[in-house]
Design a protein around this motif. Sequence first.
Motif, PDB file in Angstrom:
ATOM      1  N   ASP A   1      50.812  35.444  30.733  1.00 55.81           N
ATOM      2  CA  ASP A   1      50.521  34.055  30.364  1.00 55.81           C
ATOM      3  C   ASP A   1      51.548  33.077  30.888  1.00 55.81           C
ATOM      4  N   ASN A   2      52.544  33.620  31.589  1.00 58.13           N
ATOM      5  CA  ASN A   2      53.607  32.746  32.056  1.00 58.13           C
ATOM      6  C   ASN A   2      53.067  31.652  32.962  1.00 58.13           C
ATOM      7  N   ARG A   3      53.589  30.427  32.766  1.00 60.31           N
ATOM      8  CA  ARG A   3      53.025  29.292  33.502  1.00 60.31           C
ATOM      9  C   ARG A   3      53.347  29.343  34.986  1.00 60.31           C
ATOM     10  N   LEU A   4      54.401  30.095  35.343  1.00 55.66           N
ATOM     11  CA  LEU A   4      54.812  30.146  36.741  1.00 55.66           C
ATOM     12  C   LEU A   4      53.869  31.035  37.568  1.00 55.66           C
ATOM     13  N   ASN A   5      53.242  32.002  36.899  1.00 55.92           N
ATOM     14  CA  ASN A   5      52.515  33.042  37.645  1.00 55.92           C
ATOM     15  C   ASN A   5      51.432  32.554  38.596  1.00 55.92           C
ATOM     16  N   PRO A   6      50.586  31.599  38.162  1.00 58.85           N
ATOM     17  CA  PRO A   6      49.527  31.162  39.091  1.00 58.85           C
ATOM     18  C   PRO A   6      50.095  30.589  40.393  1.00 58.85           C
ATOM     19  N   THR A   7      51.340  30.109  40.366  1.00 60.81           N
ATOM     20  CA  THR A   7      51.974  29.631  41.582  1.00 60.81           C
ATOM     21  C   THR A   7      52.672  30.785  42.298  1.00 60.81           C
ATOM     22  N   LEU A   8      53.338  31.608  41.488  1.00 59.04           N
ATOM     23  CA  LEU A   8      54.195  32.640  42.054  1.00 59.04           C
ATOM     24  C   LEU A   8      53.405  33.651  42.875  1.00 59.04           C
ATOM     25  N   ARG A   9      52.241  34.046  42.355  1.00 54.83           N
ATOM     26  CA  ARG A   9      51.496  35.124  43.012  1.00 54.83           C
ATOM     27  C   ARG A   9      51.053  34.728  44.420  1.00 54.83           C
ATOM     28  N   PRO A  10      50.335  33.592  44.577  1.00 55.21           N
ATOM     29  CA  PRO A  10      49.961  33.224  45.948  1.00 55.21           C
ATOM     30  C   PRO A  10      51.163  32.928  46.830  1.00 55.21           C
ATOM     31  N   LEU A  11      52.231  32.393  46.236  1.00 56.28           N
ATOM     32  CA  LEU A  11      53.426  32.097  47.023  1.00 56.28           C
ATOM     33  C   LEU A  11      54.018  33.393  47.561  1.00 56.28           C
ATOM     34  N   SER A  12      54.026  34.406  46.712  1.00 59.46           N
ATOM     35  CA  SER A  12      54.563  35.697  47.120  1.00 59.46           C
ATOM     36  C   SER A  12      53.718  36.303  48.250  1.00 59.46           C
ATOM     37  N   ASP A  13      52.392  36.189  48.108  1.00 59.20           N
ATOM     38  CA  ASP A  13      51.516  36.690  49.171  1.00 59.20           C
ATOM     39  C   ASP A  13      51.752  35.918  50.468  1.00 59.20           C
TER      40      ASP A  13
ATOM     41  N   ALA B   1      48.460  30.643  53.274  1.00 59.23           N
ATOM     42  CA  ALA B   1      48.117  30.076  51.971  1.00 59.23           C
ATOM     43  C   ALA B   1      46.605  30.106  51.774  1.00 59.23           C
ATOM     44  N   VAL B   2      45.858  29.775  52.812  1.00 58.32           N
ATOM     45  CA  VAL B   2      44.395  29.828  52.704  1.00 58.32           C
ATOM     46  C   VAL B   2      43.950  31.264  52.400  1.00 58.32           C
ATOM     47  N   ALA B   3      44.525  32.227  53.130  1.00 60.65           N
ATOM     48  CA  ALA B   3      44.142  33.632  52.903  1.00 60.65           C
ATOM     49  C   ALA B   3      44.451  34.053  51.480  1.00 60.65           C
ATOM     50  N   SER B   4      45.645  33.710  50.966  1.00 59.46           N
ATOM     51  CA  SER B   4      45.982  34.221  49.639  1.00 59.46           C
ATOM     52  C   SER B   4      45.201  33.480  48.562  1.00 59.46           C
ATOM     53  N   TYR B   5      44.860  32.209  48.830  1.00 61.54           N
ATOM     54  CA  TYR B   5      44.002  31.504  47.878  1.00 61.54           C
ATOM     55  C   TYR B   5      42.639  32.194  47.779  1.00 61.54           C
ATOM     56  N   LEU B   6      42.076  32.525  48.934  1.00 65.42           N
ATOM     57  CA  LEU B   6      40.765  33.183  48.943  1.00 65.42           C
ATOM     58  C   LEU B   6      40.827  34.533  48.243  1.00 65.42           C
ATOM     59  N   LEU B   7      41.871  35.298  48.550  1.00 60.07           N
ATOM     60  CA  LEU B   7      41.989  36.630  47.951  1.00 60.07           C
ATOM     61  C   LEU B   7      42.109  36.516  46.446  1.00 60.07           C
ATOM     62  N   HIS B   8      42.881  35.527  46.014  1.00 60.72           N
ATOM     63  CA  HIS B   8      43.060  35.348  44.579  1.00 60.72           C
ATOM     64  C   HIS B   8      41.731  34.996  43.923  1.00 60.72           C
ATOM     65  N   LYS B   9      40.982  34.126  44.578  1.00 61.48           N
ATOM     66  CA  LYS B   9      39.706  33.709  44.027  1.00 61.48           C
ATOM     67  C   LYS B   9      38.728  34.877  43.942  1.00 61.48           C
ATOM     68  N   LEU B  10      38.800  35.743  44.939  1.00 63.01           N
ATOM     69  CA  LEU B  10      37.843  36.842  44.993  1.00 63.01           C
ATOM     70  C   LEU B  10      38.345  38.074  44.269  1.00 63.01           C
ATOM     71  N   LYS B  11      39.618  38.054  43.854  1.00 61.95           N
ATOM     72  CA  LYS B  11      40.207  39.199  43.167  1.00 61.95           C
ATOM     73  C   LYS B  11      40.079  40.482  43.994  1.00 61.95           C
ATOM     74  N   VAL B  12      40.254  40.389  45.288  1.00 56.33           N
ATOM     75  CA  VAL B  12      40.289  41.600  46.098  1.00 56.33           C
ATOM     76  C   VAL B  12      41.681  41.766  46.676  1.00 56.33           C
ATOM     77  N   GLY B  13      41.920  42.991  47.131  1.00 53.03           N
ATOM     78  CA  GLY B  13      43.183  43.254  47.806  1.00 53.03           C
ATOM     79  C   GLY B  13      44.365  43.226  46.862  1.00 53.03           C
ATOM     80  N   GLU B  14      44.092  43.339  45.550  1.00 47.74           N
ATOM     81  CA  GLU B  14      45.186  43.306  44.583  1.00 47.74           C
ATOM     82  C   GLU B  14      46.171  44.452  44.822  1.00 47.74           C
ATOM     83  N   GLN B  15      45.633  45.564  45.309  1.00 49.68           N
ATOM     84  CA  GLN B  15      46.467  46.757  45.450  1.00 49.68           C
ATOM     85  C   GLN B  15      47.251  46.780  46.763  1.00 49.68           C
ATOM     86  N   ARG B  16      46.876  45.899  47.683  1.00 52.79           N
ATOM     87  CA  ARG B  16      47.490  46.040  49.004  1.00 52.79           C
ATOM     88  C   ARG B  16      48.808  45.299  49.093  1.00 52.79           C
ATOM     89  N   ALA B  17      49.732  45.937  49.779  1.00 52.27           N
ATOM     90  CA  ALA B  17      51.017  45.277  49.954  1.00 52.27           C
ATOM     91  C   ALA B  17      50.971  44.417  51.198  1.00 52.27           C
TER      92      ALA B  17
END
Lengths: 277, 328, 275
Positions: free
Chosen positions: A97-109, B312-328
């Motif tokens: 539920d941490n507020r940072l997470n929705p930013t942190l996750r895509p940033l990390s990717d 950023a576009v790629a990770s936004y899409l992946l997040h939206k689709l909830k795929v690739g969660e397991q991939r590094a």
Amino acid sequence: MRSLQARYARDRLILLVVVIGTILAALPLALVLGYALVNGFSSLNWDFFTKGPKPPGELGGGMAPAIVGTLVITGTGLLIAMPFGIGAGILLAEYPDNRLNPTLRPLSDTLNGMPAILKGLLAYVLVVKTQGSFSGLSGALAMAFIMVPIIAKTTESVLKLVPWHIREAGLALGLPRWRVILSLVLPAARGGVVTGLLLATARAAGEAAPLIFTAFGNTLLTLDLRQPMDALPLRLYAYAISPYEDWHRQAWAAAVVLLGLIVMTSLLARWFTRGRL
Amino acid sequence: MQQAPVQPSRIKRPPSALYRLLGDRIFFAVILLLALSIVALTLGLGYYLYLGGSQTIQKEGFWGFLTGTTWDPALKLEFGIWPYVVGTLITSMAALFLSVPVALAAAIFAAEYAPRWLAGFINYLVDLMAAVPSVVYGIWGIFVLAPFLRQVLYLPVFLWASENAPWLAPYLGNPSGYGMFTAVVVLSSMIIPFTAALSRDVIQLVPAAQREGAYALGATRWEVMQMVILPYARGGIFAGAMLALGRALGETMAVAMVIGNGNILPYTLFGPASTMPAVIALELKEAVEDLHYSAIIGVGFYLFLIAFIVNAVASYLLHKLKVGEQRA
Amino acid sequence: MSEFEASANPQTGHTEILTLDPSLKTRLEARRVTVMYGQKAGVKDVDMPIYTHKVTALIGPSGCGKTTFLRALNRMHDLTPSARVTGEVLLDGVNVYAPGVDPVEVRRKIGMVFQKPNPFPTLSIYGNVVAGLRLVGIRKKSLLDEAVERALTQAALWDEVKDRLHAPSMSLSGGQQQRLCIARALAVEPEVLLMDEPTSALDPISTQSIEDLLTELKNHVTIVIVTHNMQQAGRVSDFTGFFLNGDLVEFGPTNLLFTTPKDKRTEAYITGRFG
Ligand SMILES: Nc1ncnc2c1ncn2[C@@H]1O[C@H](COP(=O)(O)OP(=O)(O)OP(=O)(O)O)[C@@H](O)[C@H]1O
Ligand SMILES: [Mg+2]
């Protein structure tokens, strides 16, 4: 109306296209592995692992400093990256539920997808430029920049595989949350976390680009992180673009050793997860 | 009978409030700080690259630096990165164009057609392909692929063109083997696994009830793909392609080793070209002039901007689709 | 007559029924059908005739194998890697599992409505109904429009959606989605229609219209319906098969099976004493 025969003909045609595509996709890998094995294995010898480079044009010599350098640089990088990556993974998985997470996750990717050479450039600006000299440490830092987001991602996903009731059981015993995470959740996910560390190390160990202007390369064996240090991919690159036959031979040998390292880590990683993840 | 002595309890006292509350707070604070390193790293990357490049960027202007076509570190000290930007975009896009159909075919084959053992093997190959170091592709490119392409493709085409279509020659360029087209081939081989892995994941996410619905209407395998699977998996395939594009943009060593490293526009099909990562890798450690050094870091800053948007576009899409969660 | 003797089976009373009403024709026939999920049997050794232009109901407690049996009839188990089918399913005397028989053609003739609604989420309401027709290359708009109106009307959905045919199929309620799936199956005009609890998600009014549909439809379609609702089986079906633990316990004309069951277990089930 379209006849069933025509539809089947199309189905088979597509299958053919798909199979050809799959073969085309696998072809480069097969060729790269094949050539590396054929050219590399015949060039591997004892000197390769025990001796240092000879001056340009002279026959013989080996890559001992590069092999040691790669181990030291990636090992140090791993030590630096580990707490940050695992910490971020814990935050993402254990505090959903941490507020940072929705930013942190895509940033990390996003960080994970950024070119490795830019991470090398950052290490160059931060260390080499300020210290005024190339060093193993700056190379290790570049490696750490590459590893952090990979470790964060794998840690997050393996922690999420630990069933929630384990945490509840711990909390019900009156344990504080941090104890539950450190003594129950992390040990339960140990294999997966180690796998993540291995994958990150393998990814970083093969990179040459960020090391060119950080670790720089060194024909002498050194363990001193303040000195320029050699690395296997770096030496491979230098030899491959050189005009000398014998160095080309050694470059192929380096390719085989590098591939061997990567296959070994990936097998080790599989062994650590054994059917989970 | 002798009574066994009661073991003294090893727990001295119940954990203090200090241990619980303060412990939790300290732990969370530490974790948060560690996690913030990712934010710091990303911001730091942009900030320091801008700072490092600011001297040249300010001299040439933000757009002037980007669109200038002369890169002359030796005599005039004039810096425009357009040749590198063009080289990066063309090679990446072309590589993506070549690799996506092939990667998609492999994903479809592994997910829909192959028996389980073969699918597992293909998946392992895909993972392995992603792990092969760039320099290994590079050495293969230098010693195997480039001479091969020169023999079977560049020379015949070049000779044919000089006989029959001389107007083509300026577009073909010098068929030495080291140039744009070779780089594109190497690059497309390298990025196959990124699209393939994600596409396979999303195809497998399509619910069984969907497939069965289509099969029950009397659809053939391909018609099921067309009717339900590909439309459903479209977003993930696109995200996979973006991810692959991101990789292609930043790919350095393999490209630097085969592209010939020439920065004179216009580029030709077979002739030498260069990319942003390649110029950083090749020139940074030799830079002596401050302006040259700053120009190279500046190239890094622009590469950062491009790669950031794509990733950023790629990770936004992946997040939206909830795929690739397991991939590094 | 030899054909009937060959398929005679004392357990199911097939011959008996045929003697009762010689005008009956067998459209589909299961012979010793067994479906294995790994080591576990979903249904065992089932023999059952499905008569032309009649409604056959399958009843039995949850988990007894009704869905499993139904899926064996149009080769849907081909798609489940863990499932293996043995025995024969004869469609007009031809075993659909024989080598060389094409499952696509089988499914074309034997349509299916699933237990849970599964409209194609990426297609509109209209797109879902014509999905099967487009497969065979029907492109003419007037033909498709006609088919959509007919199928949706039959499925008792037309009035509710006629103004938003191009809305996404997922914008419908669960019950509407199920009726959309019925329309989708009807649009390709199958000869046999398998329905797995088609009304379990529907309100009484829609259920009523689906039941009316069955009565009307059976003039030209052969129907097999799985239902948990005994009254429904009694209302709509001509024949009923009772399953228990993977076995077909009893099969017969619905009115006989419900009034004078031969098997103790059938009697117990239909009088509500277990299940
Ligand atoms: N894919 C599968 N893999 C393994 N076992 C299965 C599978 N599908 C069904 N089974 C098992 O086979 C048996 C029969 O299942 P089936 O779905 O045919 O029951 P059913 O009569 O349709 O029940 P319900 O009325 O609840 O729909 C059950 O015990 C079920 O657990
Ligand atoms: Mg069922």
